[in-house]
Design an enzyme around this catalytic site. Structure first.
Site, PDB file in Angstrom:
ATOM      1  N   SER A 128       0.849  -1.195   0.000  1.00  0.00           N
ATOM      2  CA  SER A 128       0.000   0.000   0.000  1.00  0.00           C
ATOM      3  C   SER A 128       0.881   1.241   0.000  1.00  0.00           C
ATOM      4  O   SER A 128       2.064   1.151  -0.362  1.00  0.00           O
ATOM      5  CB  SER A 128      -0.942  -0.027   1.213  1.00  0.00           C
ATOM      6  OG  SER A 128      -1.963   0.936   1.065  1.00  0.00           O
ATOM      7  N   ASN A 129       0.346   2.391   0.350  1.00  0.00           N
ATOM      8  CA  ASN A 129       1.138   3.625   0.377  1.00  0.00           C
ATOM      9  C   ASN A 129       0.607   4.531   1.486  1.00  0.00           C
ATOM     10  O   ASN A 129      -0.348   4.192   2.176  1.00  0.00           O
ATOM     11  CB  ASN A 129       1.111   4.301  -1.003  1.00  0.00           C
ATOM     12  CG  ASN A 129      -0.289   4.673  -1.400  1.00  0.00           C
ATOM     13  OD1 ASN A 129      -0.946   5.486  -0.768  1.00  0.00           O
ATOM     14  ND2 ASN A 129      -0.798   4.024  -2.463  1.00  0.00           N
ATOM     15  N   ARG A 130       1.238   5.694   1.628  1.00  0.00           N
ATOM     16  CA  ARG A 130       0.957   6.555   2.783  1.00  0.00           C
ATOM     17  C   ARG A 130      -0.178   7.543   2.571  1.00  0.00           C
ATOM     18  O   ARG A 130      -0.341   8.467   3.351  1.00  0.00           O
ATOM     19  CB  ARG A 130       2.206   7.347   3.154  1.00  0.00           C
ATOM     20  CG  ARG A 130       3.325   6.498   3.680  1.00  0.00           C
ATOM     21  CD  ARG A 130       4.471   7.389   4.138  1.00  0.00           C
ATOM     22  NE  ARG A 130       5.652   6.614   4.431  1.00  0.00           N
ATOM     23  CZ  ARG A 130       5.840   5.950   5.554  1.00  0.00           C
ATOM     24  NH1 ARG A 130       4.905   5.958   6.501  1.00  0.00           N
ATOM     25  NH2 ARG A 130       6.937   5.250   5.753  1.00  0.00           N
TER      26      ARG A 130
END
Ligand code: C5P
Length: 218
Positions: free
Chosen positions: A26-28
């Site tokens: 995933s990512n931030r």
């Protein structure tokens, strides 16, 4: 200016791409900017569908939220939410997903350290290229750390969207509460100085309402 009677689909947040039942890529992305845009549009009377990856945020008042995890689910949910007058792609969609995400937890001994990835669909590009039922106004975001405007202008053309909002994420914009942005249209650009994401959202909502009022979309 108001947006009553307009249907607008917005994507927001990260996507989450399972590796196995307990792990994911995933990512931030916090979802802050997309949620703020959905709220600003709903406040002007638009009928807003917010297709959201996993975030810690509550749906804004008056916004219909559709929860998704993966990029493929996000694309399917956007297609289901159409037709719409406007589509705004704010989500930080993962570019790749694991080629396989089995029902069983992977173990080091069996799989080693190689993760096979395949490319995810580009939701913005797909919607902008729809042969039938393309929203009249398709808007993307370009989060860049360098050569921000040049890269964003090129991205607008590459993705086939009408407008793109360029933002410099070399600082704390990603996951943060503030953003500085430039709206890039075929016929001009507007600079929006660093402000909280609600202010950026309101400026975008205003620009959309102006555009729809000037050249009504039927
Ligand atoms: O290519 P890049 O990720 O920089 O493009 C950013 C824009 O494209 C954003 O509007 C984002 O929501 C959208 N996007 C998308 N689907 C992808 C990748 C990006 O809708 N798979």
């Amino acid at each position: 200016m108001r947006l009553d009677g307009r249907r607008i689909v917005v994507t927001a947040g990260p996507t989450l791409e399972p590796i196995d039942p307990v792990r994911f890529l995933s990512n931030r992305s916090s979802g802050n900017q997309g949620y703020a845009i959905a709220a600003a549009l709903a406040a002007r009377g638009a009928d807003v569908v917010l297709v959201s990856g996993p975030t810690a945020l509550a749906p804004p008042d008056g916004v219909a939220r559709v929860d998704v995890e993966t990029a493929c689910e996000m694309l399917a949910a956007v297609e289901t939410a159409l037709p719409a007058d406007v589509f705004i792609a704010v989500a930080a969609v993962a570019d790749w997903r694991p080629a396989q995400s089995g029902a069983q937890k992977l173990s080091k001994a069996e799989t080693g350290m190689t993760l096979q990835l395949v490319e995810n669909p580009d939701i913005l590009k797909t919607i902008a290229a729809r042969p039938a039922g393309r929203p009249a106004l398709v808007i993307g975001f370009a989060a860049e750390t360098h050569d921000v405007l040049e890269r964003a202008r090129a991205k607008r053309l590459r993705k086939g969207c009408d407008w793109i909002v360029a933002n410099d994420v070399s600082g704390d914009a990603m996951g943060g509460t503030h953003n500085a942005a430039t709206l890039i249209r075929p016929d001009g650009e507007n600079n929006w100085p660093r402000a909280d994401k609600a202010r950026i959202a309101d400026q975008l909502a205003e620009a959309i309402a102006d555009r729809l009022a000037k050249a009504p979309i039927t």
